[in-house]
Scaffold this motif. Structure first.
Motif, short mmCIF file in Angstrom:
data_model
loop_
_atom_site.label_atom_id
_atom_site.label_comp_id
_atom_site.label_asym_id
_atom_site.label_seq_id
_atom_site.Cartn_x
_atom_site.Cartn_y
_atom_site.Cartn_z
N ASP A 162 14.97 14.43 -12.99
CA ASP A 162 14.24 14.19 -14.23
C ASP A 162 13.25 13.03 -14.07
O ASP A 162 13.39 12.21 -13.16
CB ASP A 162 15.23 13.84 -15.35
N PRO A 163 12.26 12.96 -14.95
CA PRO A 163 11.36 11.80 -14.94
C PRO A 163 12.10 10.55 -15.38
O PRO A 163 13.14 10.61 -16.05
CB PRO A 163 10.26 12.18 -15.94
N VAL A 164 11.59 9.39 -14.98
CA VAL A 164 12.11 8.12 -15.47
C VAL A 164 10.98 7.38 -16.16
O VAL A 164 9.81 7.77 -16.06
CB VAL A 164 12.71 7.27 -14.32
N LYS A 202 15.06 -3.66 -14.67
CA LYS A 202 16.35 -3.72 -15.36
C LYS A 202 16.64 -2.38 -16.01
O LYS A 202 15.85 -1.88 -16.82
CB LYS A 202 16.36 -4.84 -16.40
N LEU A 203 17.79 -1.78 -15.69
CA LEU A 203 18.18 -0.49 -16.24
C LEU A 203 18.68 -0.67 -17.67
O LEU A 203 19.78 -1.19 -17.88
CB LEU A 203 19.26 0.14 -15.36
N ILE A 204 17.89 -0.20 -18.65
CA ILE A 204 18.27 -0.39 -20.05
C ILE A 204 18.76 0.91 -20.69
O ILE A 204 19.27 0.90 -21.81
CB ILE A 204 17.11 -0.98 -20.87
N ASP A 205 18.61 2.04 -20.00
CA ASP A 205 19.13 3.32 -20.50
C ASP A 205 19.51 4.16 -19.29
O ASP A 205 18.65 4.58 -18.51
CB ASP A 205 18.07 4.04 -21.34
N ARG A 206 20.80 4.41 -19.11
CA ARG A 206 21.29 5.15 -17.95
C ARG A 206 21.16 6.66 -18.12
O ARG A 206 21.20 7.40 -17.14
CB ARG A 206 22.77 4.82 -17.70
N ASN A 207 21.04 7.13 -19.36
CA ASN A 207 20.97 8.57 -19.61
C ASN A 207 19.54 9.09 -19.52
O ASN A 207 19.25 10.04 -18.80
CB ASN A 207 21.58 8.89 -20.98
N GLU A 208 18.63 8.46 -20.28
CA GLU A 208 17.23 8.83 -20.21
C GLU A 208 16.56 8.21 -18.98
O GLU A 208 15.48 8.61 -18.57
CB GLU A 208 16.51 8.36 -21.47
N HIS A 222 24.94 3.20 -10.49
CA HIS A 222 24.66 3.02 -11.92
C HIS A 222 24.11 4.25 -12.63
O HIS A 222 24.06 4.27 -13.86
CB HIS A 222 23.67 1.86 -12.10
N ILE A 223 23.64 5.28 -11.91
CA ILE A 223 22.96 6.41 -12.53
C ILE A 223 23.50 7.71 -11.92
O ILE A 223 23.81 7.76 -10.72
CB ILE A 223 21.42 6.33 -12.31
N ARG A 224 23.58 8.75 -12.72
CA ARG A 224 24.02 10.04 -12.20
C ARG A 224 23.02 10.59 -11.20
O ARG A 224 21.82 10.55 -11.42
CB ARG A 224 24.19 11.04 -13.35
N MET A 225 23.51 11.14 -10.10
CA MET A 225 22.61 11.66 -9.07
C MET A 225 21.78 12.84 -9.59
O MET A 225 20.64 13.03 -9.18
CB MET A 225 23.41 12.09 -7.84
N ASN A 227 0.80 -1.22 0.00
CA ASN A 227 0.00 0.00 0.00
C ASN A 227 0.84 1.27 0.00
O ASN A 227 0.31 2.37 0.05
CB ASN A 227 -0.95 0.01 1.21
N GLY A 228 2.14 1.13 -0.03
CA GLY A 228 3.01 2.30 -0.07
C GLY A 228 3.40 2.65 -1.49
O GLY A 228 2.61 2.51 -2.42
N THR A 229 4.62 3.08 -1.66
CA THR A 229 5.13 3.38 -2.99
C THR A 229 6.40 2.59 -3.24
O THR A 229 6.90 1.90 -2.33
CB THR A 229 5.40 4.88 -3.15
N LEU A 230 6.91 2.65 -4.45
CA LEU A 230 8.11 1.90 -4.80
C LEU A 230 9.35 2.68 -4.40
O LEU A 230 9.46 3.88 -4.66
CB LEU A 230 8.14 1.65 -6.30
N GLU A 231 10.29 1.99 -3.75
CA GLU A 231 11.61 2.57 -3.49
C GLU A 231 12.62 2.01 -4.47
O GLU A 231 12.59 0.82 -4.81
CB GLU A 231 12.07 2.24 -2.07
N ILE A 232 13.49 2.89 -4.94
CA ILE A 232 14.65 2.48 -5.73
C ILE A 232 15.85 2.50 -4.80
O ILE A 232 16.11 3.52 -4.15
CB ILE A 232 14.86 3.41 -6.93
N PRO A 233 16.58 1.41 -4.67
CA PRO A 233 17.70 1.37 -3.73
C PRO A 233 18.69 2.50 -3.98
O PRO A 233 19.15 2.70 -5.12
CB PRO A 233 18.33 0.00 -3.98
N MET A 234 19.00 3.25 -2.94
CA MET A 234 19.94 4.37 -3.08
C MET A 234 21.29 3.89 -3.59
O MET A 234 21.91 4.53 -4.45
CB MET A 234 20.11 5.08 -1.73
N ALA A 235 21.77 2.74 -3.08
CA ALA A 235 23.07 2.23 -3.52
C ALA A 235 23.04 1.86 -5.00
O ALA A 235 24.04 2.04 -5.71
CB ALA A 235 23.47 1.02 -2.67
N PHE A 236 21.91 1.33 -5.47
CA PHE A 236 21.77 1.02 -6.89
C PHE A 236 21.91 2.29 -7.72
O PHE A 236 22.64 2.33 -8.72
CB PHE A 236 20.40 0.37 -7.14
N TRP A 237 21.19 3.34 -7.33
CA TRP A 237 21.23 4.60 -8.09
C TRP A 237 22.62 5.20 -8.08
O TRP A 237 23.15 5.63 -9.11
CB TRP A 237 20.21 5.59 -7.52
N ARG A 238 23.26 5.24 -6.92
CA ARG A 238 24.60 5.83 -6.82
C ARG A 238 25.60 5.08 -7.71
O ARG A 238 26.48 5.68 -8.31
CB ARG A 238 25.08 5.79 -5.37
#
Length: 262
Positions: free
Chosen positions: A200-202, A246-252, A192-195, A179-190
């Motif tokens: 921006d939207p995903v 699965k992260l298929i585009d790291r820029n967009e 594989h993706i620019r902070m 019943n909550g929302t989705l979390e994206i792991p902070m360590a995953f983002w740091r």
């Protein structure tokens, strides 16, 4: 089965075109190499879908001596979506004669801002209009987020990076987090993706269907602020469903999403 569906999506036929006012105002030539490989799946009547899946545009294919063209209907698609000289367009055939079209600014390599803030987008099932379950005031508790770790010991799904280089995280939904929302792991983002991309939207892709997602974050957590409730309901995410991202585009910042269901 989930991996089979993923690979099928990643292998969908596609082509890229740079729009030219000199040659493409009333029709767009489909690359002959694409036609040679996939022409058998091109019906007379095709459809073009915008980046966010907001609207479908009928176009007819014309096959003449100069090649195969999107003809009748192309001009309406171009005008409605305000395609201008030198815009870079990608066409992915997600079904026979159905193309998902994305537009990029040739100078930045990013979608134009207007594509992300189009008038009337709030009426779509894929809308970023405020959700009850993901409001401006929502902040996940320490216990939410399923089995997706946000600690420094985060590790991607076993074997995924070795297979295709695309990192993946997984969340299993149970009574404590459904019943909550989705979390994206902070360590995953740091890792594989620019902070800066947190601003921006995903996009979440489910077998060619694109969902527009807005994030929020604090110093330790990243969560979906807008769009999760609709995504969850439309894709029947319920207790017991295991979601793979699965992260298929790291820029967009695009994730391909598939589900293991109980």
């Amino acid at each position: 089965m989930a991996n089979d569906g993923l690979m099928e999506y990643l292998r969908m036929p596609s082509f890229i075109k740079t729009f030219s006012e000199a040659t493409s105002l009333n029709e767009l030539r489909i690359p002959p190499e694409f036609v040679a490989l996939h022409g058998a799946n091109l019906p007379f009547d095709c459809r073009l879908i915008t980046l966010l899946g907001r609207r479908s545009f009928p176009v007819r294919v014309l096959n003449i001596a100069s090649g195969c063209h999107f003809h009748a209907g192309w001009s309406d698609f171009r005008i409605t979506n305000e395609i201008v000289h030198h815009d870079v367009l990608t066409f992915t055939m997600v079904d026979a004669g159905v193309f998902l079209v994305k537009r990029y600014n040739p100078r930045t390599g990013c979608p134009p801002l207007g594509d992300l803030q189009a008038t009337g987008y709030g009426d779509s099932d894929h809308s970023d209009a405020p959700d009850v379950d993901t409001s401006n005031d929502y902040v996940p508790t320490q216990s939410e987020g399923g089995d997706s770790s946000d600690g420094d010991d985060y590790a991607s799904d076993a074997g995924v990076l070795d297979e295709d280089g695309c990192p993946t995280f997984t969340v299993t939904f149970d009574s404590s987090n459904i019943n909550g929302t989705l979390e994206i792991p902070m360590a995953f983002w740091r890792r594989h993706i620019r902070m800066i991309s947190l601003q921006d939207p995903v996009y979440f892709n489910v077998n060619g269907d694109c969902w527009f997602i807005i994030l929020d974050h604090n110093e330790t957590k990243i969560w979906v602020k807008r769009g999760w409730r609709r995504f969850k309901e439309r894709n029947n995410v319920v207790v017991g469903v295991r979601c793979h991202f699965k992260l298929i585009d790291r820029n967009e910042v695009q994730f391909y999403v598939w589900f293991d269901r109980p």
